[in-house]
Design a protein around this motif. Sequence first.
Motif, PDB file in Angstrom:
ATOM      1  N   THR A  51      13.674  10.053  -3.298  1.00  0.00           N
ATOM      2  CA  THR A  51      13.662   9.799  -4.995  1.00  0.00           C
ATOM      3  C   THR A  51      14.024   8.672  -4.679  1.00  0.00           C
ATOM      4  O   THR A  51      15.234   8.454  -3.739  1.00  0.00           O
ATOM      5  CB  THR A  51      14.682  11.199  -5.457  1.00  0.00           C
ATOM      6  N   ARG A  52      13.580   7.571  -5.615  1.00  0.00           N
ATOM      7  CA  ARG A  52      14.220   6.217  -4.524  1.00  0.00           C
ATOM      8  C   ARG A  52      14.181   5.990  -6.345  1.00  0.00           C
ATOM      9  O   ARG A  52      13.961   5.618  -7.517  1.00  0.00           O
ATOM     10  CB  ARG A  52      13.481   5.381  -3.986  1.00  0.00           C
ATOM     11  N   LYS A  53      15.103   4.503  -6.621  1.00  0.00           N
ATOM     12  CA  LYS A  53      15.020   4.043  -7.459  1.00  0.00           C
ATOM     13  C   LYS A  53      13.622   2.630  -8.171  1.00  0.00           C
ATOM     14  O   LYS A  53      13.832   2.717  -8.939  1.00  0.00           O
ATOM     15  CB  LYS A  53      16.601   2.822  -7.394  1.00  0.00           C
ATOM     16  N   TYR A  54      13.198   2.094  -6.883  1.00  0.00           N
ATOM     17  CA  TYR A  54      12.168   0.982  -7.025  1.00  0.00           C
ATOM     18  C   TYR A  54      10.705   1.693  -6.148  1.00  0.00           C
ATOM     19  O   TYR A  54      10.798   2.315  -5.221  1.00  0.00           O
ATOM     20  CB  TYR A  54      12.617   0.172  -6.499  1.00  0.00           C
ATOM     21  N   GLU A  55       9.821   1.776  -7.077  1.00  0.00           N
ATOM     22  CA  GLU A  55       8.098   2.735  -6.848  1.00  0.00           C
ATOM     23  C   GLU A  55       8.150   1.651  -5.971  1.00  0.00           C
ATOM     24  O   GLU A  55       8.559   0.206  -6.245  1.00  0.00           O
ATOM     25  CB  GLU A  55       7.746   2.762  -7.841  1.00  0.00           C
ATOM     26  N   GLY A  56       7.025   1.676  -5.823  1.00  0.00           N
ATOM     27  CA  GLY A  56       5.957   1.084  -4.886  1.00  0.00           C
ATOM     28  C   GLY A  56       5.451   1.592  -3.864  1.00  0.00           C
ATOM     29  O   GLY A  56       5.830   2.800  -2.744  1.00  0.00           O
ATOM     30  N   THR A  57       4.413   1.182  -2.900  1.00  0.00           N
ATOM     31  CA  THR A  57       3.290   1.597  -1.528  1.00  0.00           C
ATOM     32  C   THR A  57       4.822   0.808  -0.339  1.00  0.00           C
ATOM     33  O   THR A  57       4.132   1.707   1.055  1.00  0.00           O
ATOM     34  CB  THR A  57       2.541   1.311  -1.371  1.00  0.00           C
ATOM     35  N   GLY A  58       5.608   0.071  -0.586  1.00  0.00           N
ATOM     36  CA  GLY A  58       6.178  -0.546   0.892  1.00  0.00           C
ATOM     37  C   GLY A  58       4.719  -1.479   1.508  1.00  0.00           C
ATOM     38  O   GLY A  58       5.214  -1.515   2.529  1.00  0.00           O
ATOM     39  N   LEU A  59       3.652  -2.115   1.259  1.00  0.00           N
ATOM     40  CA  LEU A  59       2.547  -2.974   1.169  1.00  0.00           C
ATOM     41  C   LEU A  59       2.342  -3.920   1.049  1.00  0.00           C
ATOM     42  O   LEU A  59       1.362  -4.719   1.842  1.00  0.00           O
ATOM     43  CB  LEU A  59       0.820  -1.826   1.101  1.00  0.00           C
ATOM     44  N   GLY A  60       3.129  -4.109  -0.106  1.00  0.00           N
ATOM     45  CA  GLY A  60       2.702  -5.570  -0.836  1.00  0.00           C
ATOM     46  C   GLY A  60       3.231  -6.784   0.163  1.00  0.00           C
ATOM     47  O   GLY A  60       1.856  -7.931   0.567  1.00  0.00           O
ATOM     48  N   LEU A  61       4.628  -6.470   0.799  1.00  0.00           N
ATOM     49  CA  LEU A  61       4.437  -7.866   0.898  1.00  0.00           C
ATOM     50  C   LEU A  61       4.188  -7.727   3.367  1.00  0.00           C
ATOM     51  O   LEU A  61       4.010  -9.495   3.542  1.00  0.00           O
ATOM     52  CB  LEU A  61       6.292  -7.435   1.500  1.00  0.00           C
ATOM     53  N   ALA A  62       3.591  -6.981   3.032  1.00  0.00           N
ATOM     54  CA  ALA A  62       2.802  -6.775   4.529  1.00  0.00           C
ATOM     55  C   ALA A  62       1.595  -7.284   3.914  1.00  0.00           C
ATOM     56  O   ALA A  62       1.172  -8.597   5.194  1.00  0.00           O
ATOM     57  CB  ALA A  62       2.203  -5.826   5.358  1.00  0.00           C
ATOM     58  N   ILE A  63       0.397  -7.301   2.834  1.00  0.00           N
ATOM     59  CA  ILE A  63      -0.765  -7.528   2.995  1.00  0.00           C
ATOM     60  C   ILE A  63      -0.569  -9.361   2.786  1.00  0.00           C
ATOM     61  O   ILE A  63      -0.778  -9.827   3.058  1.00  0.00           O
ATOM     62  CB  ILE A  63      -0.981  -7.148   1.727  1.00  0.00           C
ATOM     63  N   ALA A  64       0.891  -9.944   1.855  1.00  0.00           N
ATOM     64  CA  ALA A  64       0.965 -11.198   2.087  1.00  0.00           C
ATOM     65  C   ALA A  64       1.708 -11.833   3.012  1.00  0.00           C
ATOM     66  O   ALA A  64       0.242 -12.917   2.560  1.00  0.00           O
ATOM     67  CB  ALA A  64       2.381 -11.235   0.823  1.00  0.00           C
ATOM     68  N   GLN A  65       2.196 -11.580   4.082  1.00  0.00           N
ATOM     69  CA  GLN A  65       1.678 -11.922   5.290  1.00  0.00           C
ATOM     70  C   GLN A  65       0.707 -11.831   5.420  1.00  0.00           C
ATOM     71  O   GLN A  65       0.382 -13.190   6.378  1.00  0.00           O
ATOM     72  CB  GLN A  65       2.738 -11.432   6.161  1.00  0.00           C
ATOM     73  N   HIS A  66      -0.180 -11.136   5.734  1.00  0.00           N
ATOM     74  CA  HIS A  66      -1.441 -11.496   6.765  1.00  0.00           C
ATOM     75  C   HIS A  66      -2.183 -12.285   5.872  1.00  0.00           C
ATOM     76  O   HIS A  66      -2.843 -14.015   6.681  1.00  0.00           O
ATOM     77  CB  HIS A  66      -2.067 -10.590   6.407  1.00  0.00           C
ATOM     78  N   TYR A  67      -2.269 -12.115   4.692  1.00  0.00           N
ATOM     79  CA  TYR A  67      -3.713 -13.664   3.994  1.00  0.00           C
ATOM     80  C   TYR A  67      -2.666 -15.000   4.005  1.00  0.00           C
ATOM     81  O   TYR A  67      -3.305 -15.607   4.122  1.00  0.00           O
ATOM     82  CB  TYR A  67      -2.504 -13.129   2.589  1.00  0.00           C
ATOM     83  N   SER A  68      -0.994 -14.581   4.122  1.00  0.00           N
ATOM     84  CA  SER A  68      -0.359 -16.123   4.315  1.00  0.00           C
ATOM     85  C   SER A  68      -1.013 -16.592   6.031  1.00  0.00           C
ATOM     86  O   SER A  68      -0.811 -18.047   5.871  1.00  0.00           O
ATOM     87  CB  SER A  68       0.827 -16.750   4.430  1.00  0.00           C
ATOM     88  N   MET A  69      -1.136 -15.991   6.501  1.00  0.00           N
ATOM     89  CA  MET A  69      -1.366 -16.280   8.139  1.00  0.00           C
ATOM     90  C   MET A  69      -2.383 -16.672   7.920  1.00  0.00           C
ATOM     91  O   MET A  69      -3.074 -17.794   8.647  1.00  0.00           O
ATOM     92  CB  MET A  69      -0.696 -14.961   8.887  1.00  0.00           C
ATOM     93  N   LEU A  70      -3.810 -16.119   6.940  1.00  0.00           N
ATOM     94  CA  LEU A  70      -4.758 -16.626   7.619  1.00  0.00           C
ATOM     95  C   LEU A  70      -5.268 -17.399   6.349  1.00  0.00           C
ATOM     96  O   LEU A  70      -6.041 -18.236   7.198  1.00  0.00           O
ATOM     97  CB  LEU A  70      -5.667 -15.488   6.428  1.00  0.00           C
ATOM     98  N   LEU A  71      -4.475 -18.204   5.583  1.00  0.00           N
ATOM     99  CA  LEU A  71      -4.343 -19.945   5.178  1.00  0.00           C
ATOM    100  C   LEU A  71      -3.688 -20.742   6.179  1.00  0.00           C
ATOM    101  O   LEU A  71      -3.734 -22.021   5.869  1.00  0.00           O
ATOM    102  CB  LEU A  71      -3.696 -19.859   3.712  1.00  0.00           C
ATOM    103  N   GLY A  72      -3.326 -19.889   7.042  1.00  0.00           N
ATOM    104  CA  GLY A  72      -2.253 -20.888   7.817  1.00  0.00           C
ATOM    105  C   GLY A  72      -0.885 -21.640   7.801  1.00  0.00           C
ATOM    106  O   GLY A  72      -0.059 -22.155   8.127  1.00  0.00           O
ATOM    107  N   GLY A  73      -0.345 -20.582   6.905  1.00  0.00           N
ATOM    108  CA  GLY A  73       1.154 -20.264   6.964  1.00  0.00           C
ATOM    109  C   GLY A  73       1.960 -18.956   7.494  1.00  0.00           C
ATOM    110  O   GLY A  73       1.136 -18.312   8.131  1.00  0.00           O
ATOM    111  N   LYS A  74       3.236 -18.580   7.058  1.00  0.00           N
ATOM    112  CA  LYS A  74       3.483 -17.878   7.298  1.00  0.00           C
ATOM    113  C   LYS A  74       5.461 -17.800   6.346  1.00  0.00           C
ATOM    114  O   LYS A  74       5.828 -18.512   6.155  1.00  0.00           O
ATOM    115  CB  LYS A  74       4.560 -17.943   9.355  1.00  0.00           C
TER     116      LYS A  74
END
Length: 696
Positions: free
Chosen positions: A643-666
């Motif tokens: 029971t928390r105020k903000y919804e979400g799965t907690g996966l968005g930033l982890a996925i974004a970080q992995h994609y950024s590494m694939l593109l050569g960044g962080k």
Amino acid sequence: MLKAIYHFITKPYLLESGEDKRKITGLHVILILGLLYAFIELMLSFSGYRLNECIPGDVTLMTISLIGLYCLRSGRPNCAVLTIFVLPLAIYFFFISDQYAILPVTNSIPYSMWSMVPGFLFLLLFSKKSEKHLLIYLTISLLTVAFHVQQAGRMNDALMLFWPTPELILNPFATISLVFTATFLVAVNFELNLKELRTRVLETDQQINKTVRSFQQGVLLVEVEQDEMNNPTGLKVLKTNPAFQKMFRVNQRETHQADGDVIFPKVFRNSFDWNNYYLHSKNRQRTEVYVEHLEKWFEVFSLQPAPNQIASIFYDITKQRQIIDSLQESRKRYKVLLEAIPDIFFIIDKDGVYMDFVIKESELIQINADDIVGNSIFEVGFSEKMSRKIFQCIQDAINRDTIETIEYALEVEKGTAMFEMRIARLDDHSVISIARDITKRKIAEIRLEEAKLKAEEADQLKSAFLANISHEIRTPMNAIIGFSKMVGSPDFDVEEKNRFIDIIISNGKLLMEMINDMISLSKIESNQVKAKESFCKVNDLMVELYRQYSFDLTSKPIRLKLNNQNANPKFGVTTDKYLLEEILKKLLDNAVKFTNQGEIEFGYRMKGNDRLLFFVKDTGIGIDIEQIKRIFERFHQIDNKTTRKYEGTGLGLAIAQHYSMLLGGKIEVNSAIDQGSEFYFSIPFKNGDGTLQVVR
């Protein structure tokens, strides 16, 4: 110069005694001085400077000196000594002859007497048969003086003790007799002492020879031959004992008085550099020699009994060397066995001093024997506290016969290593210390503990994720099902039904986003996501995102701001457009979720000449610094409660970080509580196009 003259004088006589050499040298000096004196007197007589000249006397004296020197150079020193018996002839010409005497005959008796006196001392010093020769010389002296007295017509005074002359001299016969008596007694005493000394020397030599012959060790006596300048030229073997002859398989006839260059090659072959050892070495007290053809080891001790003699004692140490070699071989074998064990072995005495050690060569730790052996545990790098602890363990191990264990850290070249030391009693005065490198084990234990903690945390996160995802799925599904039923009900008008449809669509999108995140995560874990590069018009992408999120934010008091550094519509870069867009969407979704009011700014700018930096900045709730380190972990949420105020799965930033590494960044974050957050990442600026300005 003096040494060369001395060697030249003594060389023809083959003398071994230094005393004999000194006598020969003295004879030369006296005869040469006599010759020079006679020659000078003769020259003065011929020149007319001498008033009282006696040429026959000078010639006689010169002749006596020449005869003596001839005898000496002919190798007959006794003949040279006997020339003193001809001295009265010279005295006759100088003092007795009426025709040639330099003084009146009646007044020169004392001169004749005192001229004869030095002969006694001469015979005492240089004659080998001094008693006999002194008696002969006494007779000649008395006859010479008697003849002189008779020629002077003073035979009546022969029995008087003191002669009535102006000089008041002692009776010449009595004077000569007294001188003879004194020298004769000295000669007799000297001969007696010499005989006694010779007897002692002979007895000593016999004892030495007997002792040397009974030696179990080999004895070799050599003489160093020298040239005129006392430089060593060769070696001569003077003596060997039976033990030496047996050791080296030679006989006495071969070695006695043998030349070193002849006998030593047979004795030592090529095993011993005898010339260097005996002629040139300054330190020859002890050496070891291996005689190959005999297959034996010898320990050689040398001493110098005489200036040109060297005595060497040969000890057969073959058995000792075999024992030592055997022990060394055993030590080597056991050392190899110990080195095969990945431990370090130390022998430490009860005072904490290292006595020995065995270590297997490794890159981790290098130990120099000079830095360990002989040093105390208090001097090899342990802290004072650890040194005291080790010392106490040594005492306990010796006194209680226990095994003590200590773990410690040690600084090595490549960092810090962990060791486990076990100390066990070796004897009453020492212990054996076995140090084992447990660095890998400790690291494995730490990693295992970390993995355990991570697994437990992951399990908790997954449990929280499953609980959260069930809640997240039920909420939109309930909304979809509930409002779908309401749309089909005739109780609501068209406007209300349209609003219900919007709610259904919104929850459907939320549900679809959750499903897409889980599918993306599944592809990432199975390594199915690959970057597919193509040319991407960056401004078009950014405008499209701006339009999409501007429409979604119409219901919230948030202003969306786009900040593109380059306004050229053709500006672009080669990258994966889909992954870049997904990253920006995840970051924008995150900003929208945690920003209640204020502003969200996103865009890009050049970073140097070779990278393109994207950013998303908001004025939301911000992130605690401790949470920043973990927000890119999968399933992690700032609030993991169901029971928390903000919804979400907690996966968005982890996925974004992995994609950024694939593109050569962080992706990196700057954030503070209640002050907002800024997410940014950069990608390589490959094949860029449409630049309007020089990038600085």
